[in-house]
Design a protein around this motif. Structure first.
Motif, PDB file in Angstrom:
ATOM      1  N   ASP A 178       0.828  -1.210   0.000  1.00 36.41           N
ATOM      2  CA  ASP A 178       0.000   0.000   0.000  1.00 36.41           C
ATOM      3  C   ASP A 178       0.864   1.262   0.000  1.00 36.41           C
ATOM      4  O   ASP A 178       0.561   2.230  -0.700  1.00 36.41           O
ATOM      5  CB  ASP A 178      -0.938   0.023   1.202  1.00 36.41           C
ATOM      6  N   GLU A 179       1.932   1.249   0.791  1.00 34.80           N
ATOM      7  CA  GLU A 179       2.834   2.411   0.824  1.00 34.80           C
ATOM      8  C   GLU A 179       3.514   2.602  -0.526  1.00 34.80           C
ATOM      9  O   GLU A 179       3.626   3.730  -1.013  1.00 34.80           O
ATOM     10  CB  GLU A 179       3.889   2.240   1.909  1.00 34.80           C
ATOM     11  N   LEU A 180       3.959   1.517  -1.115  1.00 35.62           N
ATOM     12  CA  LEU A 180       4.606   1.609  -2.423  1.00 35.62           C
ATOM     13  C   LEU A 180       3.633   2.138  -3.477  1.00 35.62           C
ATOM     14  O   LEU A 180       4.004   2.975  -4.302  1.00 35.62           O
ATOM     15  CB  LEU A 180       5.178   0.251  -2.839  1.00 35.62           C
ATOM     16  N   ALA A 181       2.384   1.687  -3.436  1.00 40.95           N
ATOM     17  CA  ALA A 181       1.372   2.168  -4.381  1.00 40.95           C
ATOM     18  C   ALA A 181       1.112   3.657  -4.175  1.00 40.95           C
ATOM     19  O   ALA A 181       0.949   4.411  -5.144  1.00 40.95           O
ATOM     20  CB  ALA A 181       0.087   1.366  -4.231  1.00 40.95           C
ATOM     21  N   ARG A 182       1.102   4.076  -2.918  1.00 45.66           N
ATOM     22  CA  ARG A 182       0.873   5.499  -2.597  1.00 45.66           C
ATOM     23  C   ARG A 182       1.996   6.365  -3.174  1.00 45.66           C
ATOM     24  O   ARG A 182       1.738   7.409  -3.774  1.00 45.66           O
ATOM     25  CB  ARG A 182       0.782   5.654  -1.083  1.00 45.66           C
ATOM     26  N   TYR A 183       3.229   5.929  -2.997  1.00 48.08           N
ATOM     27  CA  TYR A 183       4.353   6.698  -3.534  1.00 48.08           C
ATOM     28  C   TYR A 183       4.385   6.654  -5.059  1.00 48.08           C
ATOM     29  O   TYR A 183       4.709   7.655  -5.712  1.00 48.08           O
ATOM     30  CB  TYR A 183       5.681   6.213  -2.951  1.00 48.08           C
ATOM     31  N   CYS A 184       4.029   5.536  -5.634  1.00 53.16           N
ATOM     32  CA  CYS A 184       3.984   5.428  -7.092  1.00 53.16           C
ATOM     33  C   CYS A 184       2.968   6.413  -7.655  1.00 53.16           C
ATOM     34  O   CYS A 184       3.246   7.121  -8.625  1.00 53.16           O
ATOM     35  CB  CYS A 184       3.648   3.994  -7.492  1.00 53.16           C
ATOM     36  N   ALA A 185       1.792   6.474  -7.047  1.00 49.03           N
ATOM     37  CA  ALA A 185       0.767   7.410  -7.484  1.00 49.03           C
ATOM     38  C   ALA A 185       1.234   8.857  -7.298  1.00 49.03           C
ATOM     39  O   ALA A 185       1.000   9.714  -8.158  1.00 49.03           O
ATOM     40  CB  ALA A 185      -0.530   7.169  -6.714  1.00 49.03           C
ATOM     41  N   ALA A 186       1.914   9.121  -6.189  1.00 46.05           N
ATOM     42  CA  ALA A 186       2.413  10.479  -5.924  1.00 46.05           C
ATOM     43  C   ALA A 186       3.430  10.897  -6.986  1.00 46.05           C
ATOM     44  O   ALA A 186       3.371  12.026  -7.502  1.00 46.05           O
ATOM     45  CB  ALA A 186       3.040  10.545  -4.529  1.00 46.05           C
ATOM     46  N   TRP A 187       4.343  10.006  -7.323  1.00 46.12           N
ATOM     47  CA  TRP A 187       5.321  10.325  -8.363  1.00 46.12           C
ATOM     48  C   TRP A 187       4.634  10.526  -9.706  1.00 46.12           C
ATOM     49  O   TRP A 187       5.035  11.379 -10.500  1.00 46.12           O
ATOM     50  CB  TRP A 187       6.405   9.255  -8.446  1.00 46.12           C
ATOM     51  N   GLY A 188       3.588   9.749  -9.963  1.00 44.30           N
ATOM     52  CA  GLY A 188       2.840   9.925 -11.204  1.00 44.30           C
ATOM     53  C   GLY A 188       2.204  11.298 -11.288  1.00 44.30           C
ATOM     54  O   GLY A 188       2.248  11.952 -12.343  1.00 44.30           O
ATOM     55  N   ARG A 189       1.614  11.753 -10.188  1.00 44.44           N
ATOM     56  CA  ARG A 189       1.013  13.095 -10.161  1.00 44.44           C
ATOM     57  C   ARG A 189       2.084  14.166 -10.361  1.00 44.44           C
ATOM     58  O   ARG A 189       1.884  15.129 -11.106  1.00 44.44           O
ATOM     59  CB  ARG A 189       0.275  13.327  -8.847  1.00 44.44           C
ATOM     60  N   ALA A 190       3.211  13.992  -9.690  1.00 47.82           N
ATOM     61  CA  ALA A 190       4.283  14.981  -9.820  1.00 47.82           C
ATOM     62  C   ALA A 190       4.835  15.004 -11.245  1.00 47.82           C
ATOM     63  O   ALA A 190       5.085  16.077 -11.808  1.00 47.82           O
ATOM     64  CB  ALA A 190       5.393  14.667  -8.813  1.00 47.82           C
ATOM     65  N   ALA A 191       5.000  13.844 -11.831  1.00 47.06           N
ATOM     66  CA  ALA A 191       5.527  13.773 -13.198  1.00 47.06           C
ATOM     67  C   ALA A 191       4.551  14.384 -14.197  1.00 47.06           C
ATOM     68  O   ALA A 191       4.966  15.060 -15.153  1.00 47.06           O
ATOM     69  CB  ALA A 191       5.827  12.322 -13.567  1.00 47.06           C
ATOM     70  N   ALA A 192       3.257  14.183 -13.973  1.00 47.19           N
ATOM     71  CA  ALA A 192       2.246  14.699 -14.901  1.00 47.19           C
ATOM     72  C   ALA A 192       2.240  16.225 -14.969  1.00 47.19           C
ATOM     73  O   ALA A 192       1.924  16.788 -16.013  1.00 47.19           O
ATOM     74  CB  ALA A 192       0.865  14.186 -14.501  1.00 47.19           C
ATOM     75  N   ARG A 193       2.591  16.881 -13.888  1.00 45.72           N
ATOM     76  CA  ARG A 193       2.552  18.354 -13.893  1.00 45.72           C
ATOM     77  C   ARG A 193       3.909  18.966 -14.244  1.00 45.72           C
ATOM     78  O   ARG A 193       4.028  20.182 -14.369  1.00 45.72           O
ATOM     79  CB  ARG A 193       2.079  18.878 -12.545  1.00 45.72           C
ATOM     80  N   THR A 194       4.922  18.142 -14.390  1.00 47.26           N
ATOM     81  CA  THR A 194       6.272  18.649 -14.644  1.00 47.26           C
ATOM     82  C   THR A 194       6.531  18.777 -16.138  1.00 47.26           C
ATOM     83  O   THR A 194       6.381  17.805 -16.877  1.00 47.26           O
ATOM     84  CB  THR A 194       7.323  17.696 -14.031  1.00 47.26           C
ATOM     85  N   PRO A 195       6.911  19.973 -16.579  1.00 46.66           N
ATOM     86  CA  PRO A 195       7.239  20.139 -17.998  1.00 46.66           C
ATOM     87  C   PRO A 195       8.416  19.242 -18.397  1.00 46.66           C
ATOM     88  O   PRO A 195       9.330  18.998 -17.603  1.00 46.66           O
ATOM     89  CB  PRO A 195       7.635  21.618 -18.110  1.00 46.66           C
ATOM     90  N   HIS A 196       8.356  18.758 -19.635  1.00 44.64           N
ATOM     91  CA  HIS A 196       9.398  17.881 -20.152  1.00 44.64           C
ATOM     92  C   HIS A 196      10.772  18.535 -20.001  1.00 44.64           C
ATOM     93  O   HIS A 196      10.953  19.706 -20.285  1.00 44.64           O
ATOM     94  CB  HIS A 196       9.140  17.567 -21.629  1.00 44.64           C
ATOM     95  N   GLY A 197      11.713  17.748 -19.525  1.00 50.80           N
ATOM     96  CA  GLY A 197      13.084  18.216 -19.389  1.00 50.80           C
ATOM     97  C   GLY A 197      13.436  18.782 -18.025  1.00 50.80           C
ATOM     98  O   GLY A 197      14.602  18.984 -17.733  1.00 50.80           O
ATOM     99  N   LEU A 198      12.426  19.033 -17.208  1.00 52.53           N
ATOM    100  CA  LEU A 198      12.680  19.543 -15.866  1.00 52.53           C
ATOM    101  C   LEU A 198      12.645  18.387 -14.865  1.00 52.53           C
ATOM    102  O   LEU A 198      11.956  17.390 -15.084  1.00 52.53           O
ATOM    103  CB  LEU A 198      11.642  20.595 -15.481  1.00 52.53           C
ATOM    104  N   PRO A 199      13.352  18.516 -13.748  1.00 48.75           N
ATOM    105  CA  PRO A 199      13.312  17.451 -12.741  1.00 48.75           C
ATOM    106  C   PRO A 199      11.935  17.350 -12.088  1.00 48.75           C
ATOM    107  O   PRO A 199      11.265  18.359 -11.874  1.00 48.75           O
ATOM    108  CB  PRO A 199      14.370  17.861 -11.715  1.00 48.75           C
ATOM    109  N   VAL A 200      11.531  16.137 -11.828  1.00 50.04           N
ATOM    110  CA  VAL A 200      10.260  15.893 -11.147  1.00 50.04           C
ATOM    111  C   VAL A 200      10.475  16.136  -9.658  1.00 50.04           C
ATOM    112  O   VAL A 200      11.421  15.617  -9.068  1.00 50.04           O
ATOM    113  CB  VAL A 200       9.776  14.447 -11.387  1.00 50.04           C
TER     114      VAL A 200
END
Length: 106
Positions: free
Chosen positions: A76-98
């Protein structure tokens, strides 16, 4: 003389990262190498016939199983962090660090 470069060891950057994570966690003493070999072997054995997936997908699932077994992170914790990284990556412009924010961990 052959000028063709050798094929890459890893097909995707994430494969190198999961490899490095497993090695580093072993070096930090989270698990022994025989424990790792057993976990990886069990993962490959339960995966059944080759499905065309990456060898490193087995590494990832074996590492997740060890993290759970050692009490470091539950599925469950791993799924939570995976989803969090997905949200962060989705809002990050290409080429910038997530960058992960507290709001991503909701």
């Amino acid at each position: 003389m052959n000028d063709t470069p050798p094929p890459p060891v890893f097909n995707e950057p994430w494969e190198a990262k999961v490899f490095a994570m497993a090695v580093r966690l072993h070096e930090r003493g989270l698990f022994t190498w025989p424990e790792w070999a057993d976990a990886l072997g069990a993962e490959i054995a339960t995966a059944g016939p080759e499905t065309g997936t990456s060898y490193y997908e087995h590494w990832l699932r074996a590492l997740e199983a060890l993290l759970d077994r050692k009490g470091v992170a539950s599925p469950d914790e791993l799924a939570r962090y995976c989803a969090a990284w997905g949200r962060a990556a989705a809002r990050t412009p290409h080429g910038l660090p997530v960058e992960l924010s507290d709001g991503d961990l909701r």
